[in-house]
Design a protein around this motif. Structure first.
Motif, short mmCIF file in Angstrom:
data_model
loop_
_atom_site.label_atom_id
_atom_site.label_comp_id
_atom_site.label_asym_id
_atom_site.label_seq_id
_atom_site.Cartn_x
_atom_site.Cartn_y
_atom_site.Cartn_z
N LEU A 17 -58.14 28.96 64.81
CA LEU A 17 -58.24 28.99 66.27
C LEU A 17 -57.37 30.11 66.79
O LEU A 17 -56.27 30.35 66.28
N ASP A 18 -57.86 30.83 67.81
CA ASP A 18 -57.03 31.85 68.46
C ASP A 18 -56.86 31.50 69.92
O ASP A 18 -57.81 31.10 70.58
N VAL A 19 -55.67 31.66 70.40
CA VAL A 19 -55.41 31.45 71.82
C VAL A 19 -54.82 32.73 72.34
O VAL A 19 -53.84 33.25 71.78
N ALA A 20 -55.42 33.27 73.38
CA ALA A 20 -54.92 34.53 73.94
C ALA A 20 -53.93 34.23 75.05
O ALA A 20 -53.93 33.16 75.64
N ILE B 291 -62.24 22.99 73.52
CA ILE B 291 -62.44 22.88 72.08
C ILE B 291 -62.61 21.42 71.76
O ILE B 291 -61.80 20.59 72.16
N GLU B 292 -63.70 21.11 71.06
CA GLU B 292 -63.91 19.71 70.71
C GLU B 292 -63.62 19.48 69.24
O GLU B 292 -64.11 20.20 68.38
N GLU C 1 -65.46 20.98 66.36
CA GLU C 1 -66.89 20.70 66.49
C GLU C 1 -67.53 21.77 67.36
O GLU C 1 -68.58 22.29 67.04
N SER C 2 -66.86 22.11 68.45
CA SER C 2 -67.41 23.17 69.31
C SER C 2 -66.27 23.86 70.03
O SER C 2 -65.18 23.30 70.20
N ILE D 68 -58.31 20.70 74.80
CA ILE D 68 -58.76 20.15 73.53
C ILE D 68 -59.25 18.74 73.81
O ILE D 68 -58.55 17.94 74.42
N MET D 69 -60.49 18.46 73.38
CA MET D 69 -61.05 17.13 73.59
C MET D 69 -61.50 16.55 72.26
O MET D 69 -61.54 17.25 71.25
N GLY D 70 -61.80 15.27 72.29
CA GLY D 70 -62.28 14.64 71.06
C GLY D 70 -61.88 13.18 71.07
O GLY D 70 -60.97 12.78 71.78
N PRO D 71 -62.59 12.39 70.25
CA PRO D 71 -62.28 10.96 70.21
C PRO D 71 -60.91 10.69 69.59
O PRO D 71 -60.31 11.58 68.99
#
Lengths: 233, 784
Positions: A26-29, A212-213, A220-221, A36-39
């Protein structure tokens, strides 16, 4: 600003291994506002903690502002994180035995900031978040929203380049939640502070420019919340 | 930063009062104990160091081979030191005589009046408030009083030039007043009388042959190193003059030697016969220091255990602080400041405790310490508090600072440190149990010492020393005594066993010690000794002065069992060479020493006391009658007497003190250990509230819950008992070796100590466990 390469985090229990993150890159500028999401159990918090240098990956590389954090000693990592990174937590995590003023002052003490400068920085924060009147109260005497405001102020006081927020609105009702999100948004836009937040709330996810999932420790995405951002991973 | 550390520390302490209370109390008790013993050790180590030239002062000791080493040496040695040794800058001789003073129509028996010469002031630092040290003791019949003695005799009058009258009518003129001798001196005088009063103009050398005129000799050497030279020269003189010495003093002085002893070593390392005052023993310092250290350690362990046990609560704070930039070192420092604040708080309480405990301690030790708040004492106190705080705080500080923020923030408890806590609790109880065992064995031995049959009766036995010209009319006095209604039996003798008589030897090739007592035909009956064979002296047979009674051991050793009534046995005294009877073995010294061959001879010239057996019901009136009778025989001396049981009780005073101290220390150790256990159990119960709630909901009984909570801790106490037993056995066994007669260390003592500890631990745990088990499960579950 942040570059994660093949980050894996696993725990071993006897003979079996549980993977929390699997080869995440992952890159963060600089100036990004990422959600960030997700179960539950998808590894969001672990990812955030690794970015914040509170946790170490089992393998993989981590570059923060070009520096190879994965090779650093504990002490050097602490140095780096306390210079540049501010944290906001779902449960606020203020220190119960300290007043609002002292809670704000503590990060500066650890950074060995001089007394007079400390005073003016704390005063500035109190002023900015409109909590001057509350400076001598203890966290238990504040509402949740007020506590979280102090939490954000405490994260900001060291003038971080990056703010990591772990469900900052999770314990708040919507009015207070909106207020906190507005604060974060303004910080991002007006001061260019990079923000990475974890949230379950779609509405608040929209404050960021990228979502970001995570699912089962994998990305995931990774999509922009605005049309012009290219989808992909 | 420091200010913030302390601010947080104080707030934390205030928020967790129960926890702070347990810690502060434990630390305070531990520290008070430790400080008390530190004061004691410091005092003991300071003995005789107040003399300016202390490092160059030596005492002469005399090694008489088989007869042991003595601190008192023949008077004439002093002239050798003064004349033949350039290394000796000054030499002084001190001696004591029984001193009874007639003052304002009252008798004063002075036990701390010494005879000495003015060289004393050259050797020692005993400053005079009045008078000239060079001349004060130069003339006969002069005396130097200490300030408090002067006050005692003359009140506020100027004592200089006043007189003090000895019982024989000699007037002593006061020529000086000395400052009181500090309590940390191995001998303490109340007055010094000029030696020439005793010796007359011819000086000390005349008294050579008498040997009765022994005393203590102290040398001031030119350098501390000269001691070796003087020692070597002494050996040389003694070996060169060996024959002369033997011819002079008698054969048993063959191979006797003189040695030098450092002044500052006397109090802690010297336990010779003929010491001016009983000394201490460096062993006691070691034992007490060790105990002090252990008790403080117990308190520190409490702190460590309670603090690390609370890591779940503190963990969240640690996590937050790490997240906002704290480094491990900074956190460790914060927790250390907390323990420092606690230990300084404990110090305040400890000083209060110290003030309360000091009189008790004084009573136990027979000392008169007072607490002075001199800067160095306070410095010592603060140093102890800081060291305690640092030590107790170090492990928790590093333990807490090491916690990883992520786990703590998620509210996961840390299970690490559990085994260490268990080890420490076990250790605490092991120490307590060792102390309990030691105490039990000591008390057992002490009661054995007091109750052992000594071979004679000890109650209602009275000794009256024959003073003045009473020795000449002893038989008349005895006659009158025996006519008093409360007197059962009277005997003239050298004294009760253990007082009077002397030690001589038998066998030419390998001389063995034999104790010689003198007593008339009534001695055995008066003392309640048993004749096992032969016959007693018969007052009607004048020839019995050539006979003797001997104890069983002696008869066996000398092969006299079947030679009773025959002449030809070795003579121990004058012409007494017929063994008449064998007496059942009896003790003539404390039970530290084995019984040795003992002989009783009937010799009118050697009786120094009247020994009386009184009727138990009328002791007081008999004493009054005895006192009333006394002035008819001895008008110029006070009436004195001594009960045998009081004399015997005195023999074990050191052991009794030690025994009492051990009781105190074991109580404290147990108290501290239980305090810690109490806190730990309370904490565990709190942590397991939810578990207990669930168990109750599913039908657990209170009893099963109490068992659940107590079991783990009680297991530790059992382990501690197992660990403690062999250690205690070794330590106590070593102590018992000091006694020729001692108790068996039986298994029941270990069992009793273990059960005591277990019982106390059970009570401690049970309270908390029952409280937790009785809690309403609905409450505890809703709390989540």
């Amino acid at each position: 600003m942040i570059s994660l390469r093949n980050i894996t985090k696993s725990y071993s229990h006897g003979f079996s291994r549980t993977f929390v993150l699997r080869r995440v890159s992952l890159d963060v500028a600089e100036g990004d506002f990422i959600t960030i999401m997700g179960p539950s159990g998808s590894g969001k918090s672990t990812l955030l903690h690794i970015m914040g240098m509170l946790d170490e990956p089992s393998s993989g590389e981590y570059y923060f502002m070009g520096e190879p954090v994965h090779t650093f000693s504990d002490r050097k990592r602490t140095d780096l994180h306390r210079q540049h990174i501010g944290f906001v937590f779902q449960a606020y995590h203020l220190i119960d035995d300290l007043t609002v003023y002292e809670n704000l002052e503590t990060p500066l003490l650890y950074k060995k900031v001089k007394g007079s400068e400390r005073k003016s920085l704390v005063a500035e924060m109190l002023d900015r978040f409109n909590i001057v009147a509350k400076k001598d109260l203890f966290p238990s005497q504040l509402s949740g929203g007020q506590q979280q405001l102090v939490g954000v102020a405490r994260a900001l006081i060291i003038k971080p380049r990056l703010i990591l927020a772990d469900e900052p609105t999770g314990n708040l009702h919507s009015g207070q939640g909106d207020q906190i999100m507005e604060v974060l948004k303004r910080l991002n836009e007006e001061e260019g502070v990079t923000i990475v937040q974890v949230t379950h709330n779609d509405q608040y996810a929209a404050y960021g420019d990228r979502v970001i999932e995570l699912l089962d420790g994998r990305i995931e995405s990774d999509r922009a919340t605005t049309p012009e951002t290219v989808e992909g991973s | 930063m420091l200010k913030s550390y302390f601010k947080i520390a104080i707030r934390t302490i205030r928020r967790h009062k129960a926890y702070a209370f347990i810690n502060v109390t434990g630390l305070a008790v531990g520290m008070a104990c430790c400080l008390l013993i530190l004061l004691f050790v410091r005092e003991e180590l300071s003995y005789d160091r107040f003399h300016e030239k202390a490092d160059r002062i030596y005492r002469v000791t005399w090694d008489i081979g088989k007869f042991g080493k003595t601190a008192a040496v023949p008077a004439s040695m002093i002239s050798r030191f003064r004349e033949n040794f350039p290394e000796v800058e000054a030499a002084t001789h001190l001696t004591q005589q029984r001193t009874v003073i007639r003052h304002n129509e009252e008798w004063m028996e002075e036990e701390r009046f010494y005879y000495t010469d003015d060289a004393l002031f050259d050797v020692f630092t005993f400053p005079l408030i009045a008078g000239n040290p060079e001349t004060a003791l130069r003339e006969p019949n002069t005396i130097v009083l200490t300030a408090s003695t002067a006050q005692r005799y003359f009140g506020d009058q100027n004592p200089m030039g006043q007189t003090i009258r000895l019982h024989d009518g000699t007037d002593l003129r006061v020529t000086g007043v000395a400052k009181d001798v500090p309590s940390n001196a191995h001998f303490t005088f109340d007055a010094l009388i000029s030696l020439i009063t005793l010796t007359g103009a011819e000086g000390l050398s005349v008294h050579d042959q008498k040997l009765g005129f022994q005393g203590w000799q102290y040398l001031l050497l030119t350098t501390p190193e000269a001691a070796a030279t003087v020692d070597a020269k002494l050996d040389e003189i003694m070996s060169r003059d060996s024959d002369a010495v033997v011819a002079y003093f008698g054969w048993y002085f063959d191979k006797s030697t003189f040695d030098l002893q450092r002044l500052t070593d006397i109090h802690l390392y010297s336990n010779l016969s003929g010491e001016a005052e009983p000394n201490s023993d460096i062993q006691y310092l070691y034992i007490f220091s060790l105990i002090a250290l252990f008790i403080l350690l117990l308190a520190c362990i409490n702190y460590m255990n309670l603090t690390t046990a609370r890591s779940v609560n503190r963990g969240k704070e640690v996590g937050v602080r790490k997240v906002i930039g704290a480094q491990r070192g900074q956190l460790a420092r914060q927790f250390l400041s907390e323990s420092l604040v606690l230990s300084l708080g404990a110090l305040v309480l400890a000083v209060v405790l110290l003030e309360v405990l000091l009189p008790v301690f004084n009573q136990l030790l027979g000392k008169t310490y007072t607490l002075s708040y001199a800067p160095e004492t306070l410095g010592l106190f603060v140093a102890v508090a800081l060291l305690t705080g640092l030590f107790a705080g170090s492990y928790p500080a590093f333990y807490l600072a090491r916690l990883t923020p992520v786990r703590m923030l998620r509210g996961q408890s840390s299970h690490g440190g559990g085994w260490l806590r268990k080890t420490l609790v076990t250790f605490q109880f092991a120490i307590s149990i060792v102390l309990i065992i030691a105490t039990l064995v000591m008390q057992h031995q002490l009661s054995y010492l007091q109750n052992k049959r000594l071979g004679y009766d000890t109650e209602q036995i009275l000794q009256i020393p024959l003073r003045g010209n009473l020795t000449d009319q002893a038989s008349v006095y005895k006659e009158e005594l025996s006519r008093l209604p409360g007197v059962v039996k009277v005997s003239l003798a050298s004294g009760v066993p253990g007082r009077g008589g002397f030690v001589t030897s038998y066998g030419d090739d390998d001389p063995q010690r034999v104790r010689l007592l003198f007593g008339d035909a009534d001695y055995l009956e008066t003392m309640g000794m048993t004749l096992v064979d032969g016959r007693n002296f018969d007052p009607e047979r004048s020839a019995d002065t050539t006979g003797f009674l001997i104890n069983e051991l002696g008869a066996r050793h000398m092969g006299l069992t079947d030679k009773l009534g025959q002449t030809g046995a070795e003579g121990f005294w004058k012409q007494a060479d017929i063994p008449l009877g064998i007496v059942s073995d009896f003790h003539t010294s404390s039970l530290h020493e084995p019984i040795i061959p003992t002989v009783i001879v009937m010799d009118d010239g050697q009786y120094r006391s009247a020994v009386l057996r009184l009727e138990a019901q009328r002791v007081a009136e008999t004493l009054a009658a005895l006192e009333a009778m006394w002035p008819r025989f001895v008008p110029d001396e006070p009436f004195e007497y001594l009960f045998l049981d009081a004399l015997l009780a005195d023999q074990y005073r050191a052991e009794q003190r030690l025994g009492r101290l051990f009781i105190a220390f074991s109580l404290l150790a147990i108290l501290i250990a239980c305090l810690g256990l109490f806190g730990l159990v309370a904490f565990t119960a709190e942590q397991r509230t939810k578990e207990i709630g669930i168990r109750k909901v599913f039908g657990a009984t209170v009893a099963s819950l109490v068992t659940l909570l107590s079991k783990d801790f009680l297991k530790l106490v059992v382990v501690a008992a197992v660990v403690a037993a062999p250690i205690a056995y070794l330590a106590v066994n070593r102590w018992l070796q000091d006694f020729a007669y001692r108790v068996e260390i039986s298994w029941w003592i270990f069992l009793m100590a273990g059960l005591t500890a277990l019982g106390i631990a059970l009570l401690t745990v049970a309270y908390q466990a029952i409280k937790a088990a009785l809690a309403d499960p609905v409450e505890s579950l809703r709390y989540e």
